[in-house]
Write a protein that holds these residues in place. Sequence first.
Motif, PDB file in Angstrom:
ATOM      1  N   GLY A 348       0.920  -0.791  -0.129  1.00 23.35           N
ATOM      2  CA  GLY A 348      -0.075  -0.157  -0.083  1.00 23.35           C
ATOM      3  C   GLY A 348       0.656   1.963   0.135  1.00 23.35           C
ATOM      4  O   GLY A 348       0.355   2.442   0.352  1.00 23.35           O
ATOM      5  N   SER A 349       2.089   1.236  -0.098  1.00 24.29           N
ATOM      6  CA  SER A 349       2.850   1.979  -0.069  1.00 24.29           C
ATOM      7  C   SER A 349       4.064   2.457  -1.058  1.00 24.29           C
ATOM      8  O   SER A 349       4.343   1.159  -1.075  1.00 24.29           O
ATOM      9  CB  SER A 349       3.686   2.719   1.266  1.00 24.29           C
ATOM     10  OG  SER A 349       4.123   3.651   1.283  1.00 24.29           O
ATOM     11  N   ALA A 350       4.530   3.937  -1.965  1.00 26.74           N
ATOM     12  CA  ALA A 350       5.275   3.762  -2.732  1.00 26.74           C
ATOM     13  C   ALA A 350       5.733   4.914  -2.653  1.00 26.74           C
ATOM     14  O   ALA A 350       5.403   6.160  -2.136  1.00 26.74           O
ATOM     15  CB  ALA A 350       4.746   3.892  -4.410  1.00 26.74           C
ATOM     16  N   SER A 351       7.554   4.695  -2.049  1.00 28.75           N
ATOM     17  CA  SER A 351       7.649   5.786  -1.857  1.00 28.75           C
ATOM     18  C   SER A 351       8.927   6.388  -2.952  1.00 28.75           C
ATOM     19  O   SER A 351      10.087   5.441  -2.771  1.00 28.75           O
ATOM     20  CB  SER A 351       8.297   6.029  -0.270  1.00 28.75           C
ATOM     21  OG  SER A 351       7.431   5.778   0.306  1.00 28.75           O
ATOM     22  N   SER A 352       9.492   7.552  -2.928  1.00 25.94           N
ATOM     23  CA  SER A 352      11.033   8.333  -3.063  1.00 25.94           C
ATOM     24  C   SER A 352      12.101   9.341  -3.094  1.00 25.94           C
ATOM     25  O   SER A 352      10.380   9.761  -2.775  1.00 25.94           O
ATOM     26  CB  SER A 352      10.733   8.331  -5.255  1.00 25.94           C
ATOM     27  OG  SER A 352      10.589   6.756  -6.130  1.00 25.94           O
ATOM     28  N   GLY A 373       0.579   4.309 -11.278  1.00 25.14           N
ATOM     29  CA  GLY A 373       1.848   5.568 -10.460  1.00 25.14           C
ATOM     30  C   GLY A 373       2.779   5.561 -11.104  1.00 25.14           C
ATOM     31  O   GLY A 373       3.875   4.194 -11.456  1.00 25.14           O
ATOM     32  N   ASP A 374       4.432   6.190 -11.106  1.00 23.96           N
ATOM     33  CA  ASP A 374       5.337   6.287 -11.469  1.00 23.96           C
ATOM     34  C   ASP A 374       6.393   7.443 -10.197  1.00 23.96           C
ATOM     35  O   ASP A 374       5.875   8.886 -10.995  1.00 23.96           O
ATOM     36  CB  ASP A 374       6.029   5.883 -13.173  1.00 23.96           C
ATOM     37  CG  ASP A 374       6.944   6.355 -13.379  1.00 23.96           C
ATOM     38  OD1 ASP A 374       8.077   5.897 -12.335  1.00 23.96           O
ATOM     39  OD2 ASP A 374       7.197   6.493 -14.452  1.00 23.96           O
ATOM     40  N   THR A 375       6.672   7.256  -9.257  1.00 22.63           N
ATOM     41  CA  THR A 375       7.360   8.255  -9.130  1.00 22.63           C
ATOM     42  C   THR A 375       8.257   8.619  -9.614  1.00 22.63           C
ATOM     43  O   THR A 375       9.088  10.138  -9.187  1.00 22.63           O
ATOM     44  CB  THR A 375       7.824   7.575  -7.358  1.00 22.63           C
ATOM     45  OG1 THR A 375       8.355   6.546  -7.805  1.00 22.63           O
ATOM     46  CG2 THR A 375       6.901   7.311  -6.168  1.00 22.63           C
ATOM     47  N   ALA A 376       8.864   7.879 -10.153  1.00 17.37           N
ATOM     48  CA  ALA A 376      10.376   8.207 -11.153  1.00 17.37           C
ATOM     49  C   ALA A 376       9.980   9.506 -12.218  1.00 17.37           C
ATOM     50  O   ALA A 376      10.719  10.288 -12.632  1.00 17.37           O
ATOM     51  CB  ALA A 376      10.729   7.186 -12.440  1.00 17.37           C
ATOM     52  N   ALA A 377       8.496   9.776 -12.933  1.00 17.62           N
ATOM     53  CA  ALA A 377       8.283  10.891 -13.394  1.00 17.62           C
ATOM     54  C   ALA A 377       8.282  12.048 -13.155  1.00 17.62           C
ATOM     55  O   ALA A 377       8.378  12.642 -13.121  1.00 17.62           O
ATOM     56  CB  ALA A 377       7.054   9.988 -14.332  1.00 17.62           C
ATOM     57  N   VAL A 378       7.556  11.577 -10.951  1.00 14.76           N
ATOM     58  CA  VAL A 378       7.616  13.397 -11.250  1.00 14.76           C
ATOM     59  C   VAL A 378       8.952  13.800 -10.322  1.00 14.76           C
ATOM     60  O   VAL A 378       9.339  14.845 -10.142  1.00 14.76           O
ATOM     61  CB  VAL A 378       6.661  13.234  -9.459  1.00 14.76           C
ATOM     62  CG1 VAL A 378       6.783  14.124  -7.758  1.00 14.76           C
ATOM     63  CG2 VAL A 378       6.327  12.484  -8.934  1.00 14.76           C
ATOM     64  N   ILE A 379       9.733  12.895  -9.592  1.00 20.16           N
ATOM     65  CA  ILE A 379      11.027  13.288  -9.736  1.00 20.16           C
ATOM     66  C   ILE A 379      12.063  13.768 -10.856  1.00 20.16           C
ATOM     67  O   ILE A 379      12.526  14.712 -10.688  1.00 20.16           O
ATOM     68  CB  ILE A 379      12.025  11.994  -9.539  1.00 20.16           C
ATOM     69  CG1 ILE A 379      11.590  11.431  -7.962  1.00 20.16           C
ATOM     70  CG2 ILE A 379      13.685  12.035  -9.202  1.00 20.16           C
ATOM     71  CD1 ILE A 379      12.636   9.816  -7.768  1.00 20.16           C
ATOM     72  N   GLU A 380      11.816  13.613 -12.515  1.00 21.12           N
ATOM     73  CA  GLU A 380      12.280  13.887 -13.589  1.00 21.12           C
ATOM     74  C   GLU A 380      12.224  14.963 -13.423  1.00 21.12           C
ATOM     75  O   GLU A 380      11.889  16.744 -14.226  1.00 21.12           O
ATOM     76  CB  GLU A 380      11.444  12.989 -14.690  1.00 21.12           C
ATOM     77  CG  GLU A 380      12.329  11.701 -15.020  1.00 21.12           C
ATOM     78  CD  GLU A 380      13.681  12.341 -15.928  1.00 21.12           C
ATOM     79  OE1 GLU A 380      14.087  13.007 -16.235  1.00 21.12           O
ATOM     80  OE2 GLU A 380      14.523  11.625 -15.858  1.00 21.12           O
ATOM     81  N   LYS A 381      10.672  14.979 -13.419  1.00 24.23           N
ATOM     82  CA  LYS A 381       9.473  16.304 -13.570  1.00 24.23           C
ATOM     83  C   LYS A 381      10.211  17.651 -12.535  1.00 24.23           C
ATOM     84  O   LYS A 381      10.775  18.828 -12.347  1.00 24.23           O
ATOM     85  CB  LYS A 381       8.396  16.967 -13.179  1.00 24.23           C
ATOM     86  CG  LYS A 381       7.682  15.795 -14.285  1.00 24.23           C
ATOM     87  CD  LYS A 381       7.638  16.787 -15.400  1.00 24.23           C
ATOM     88  CE  LYS A 381       7.000  15.894 -16.688  1.00 24.23           C
ATOM     89  NZ  LYS A 381       7.012  16.444 -17.541  1.00 24.23           N
TER      90      LYS A 381
END
Length: 384
Positions: A348-352, A373-381
């Motif tokens: 239930g939890s995905a973190s970066s 969802g994709d946490t890596a996409a948020v980091i890219e932005k």
Amino acid sequence: MRARATLVGGTALLLTAALAAPALAATGGRSDGGRPGTGHAATREAIEEAVEAGVPGVTATANDTHGTWSTTAGTGDLRTGAPRSAADRYRVGSITKSFVATVLLQLEAEGRLSLDDTVDRWLPGVVRGHGHDGRRITVRRLLNHTSGIYNYTADEDFARSYFLRDGFFRHRYDTVTPRELVAVAMRHEPDFAPGTSWNYSNTNYVLAGLVIEKVTGHPYATEVRRRIIRPLHLTATSVPGTRVTVPRPSSRAYSKFTEPATSRTYDVTNLSPTIAFSAGEMISNSADLDRFYSALLRGKLLPARQLKEMKTTVKIEGAPNIGYGLGLMDTKLTCGVHVWGHDGGIHGSASSAATTADGRHSLALNFNGDWAGDTAAVIEKEFC
């Protein structure tokens, strides 16, 4: 398992979902709210896209030379409709590994062990069976995942008991000892001979936690609190041990397990973190994770020699933009910027968490669902 690996990895699959995307809300120390031209608009857009893709809710905090900026999106509690909070505490999964590696490197700096010590020196006879041999594996190979030790979370019986729906609801409150986790791995052959390849194995970090305990005479959690949590005043960060709840403020955590995206969503917030131990049991929030990685990269936790060792990476096959150091990943983003940090996933939890090499720009975020969802996409932005 993805190269940017998490505790749950390939067992609790990140599946797709179709949930409504509530309006994005901004909070925190900056008043720009991520509006166009203020530096975080693209980050907010990526977070909003994650919620549109099915993530129940997102919380994120960035820190840079202009100050602290936080934002939330979506829902923190599907039953009540309560939103996520910028102060939410959440299970960080494998981000725990960065804390564990930092403690071991501090112990090396103090002359209390060498990273080139064998595992067997500190844990005699523990790594044995089906070709595993702790006399041939160094502590360093535990930390950079070149040991070849089998990943206990990949064991089919373990996965069935703790990561699939029926097994999870039967066993979610089981207390499992770290020695039992290692024993699961020892029932399998190694993935490869030590030092000949790379494969992410949670067993490595369970053993790393046990090495800390043998060297210091204290539980690894005690050393993490004494050496990192208290000096950095990480007031939202904890090592839960057998505690099954997440301290407030916090949101609920949700999973669909391996069922179709259109299936029921299950509340998996409460569970025994002993199935993760020092490979992924910790709890934190985004502001604390920013503070931790910023301090680490700025050399406030390790002498220069140990920080250099931590940042010495090995290549990951199939992921040319990622190198794995000692509990720390170096990711080259599409714009050429390098960020250091780790990912973490548990039910239930995905973190970066990601930080620039100088420690001056950090971002940490959490999805309270494990199927979309994709946490890596948020980091890219954020960084590009």
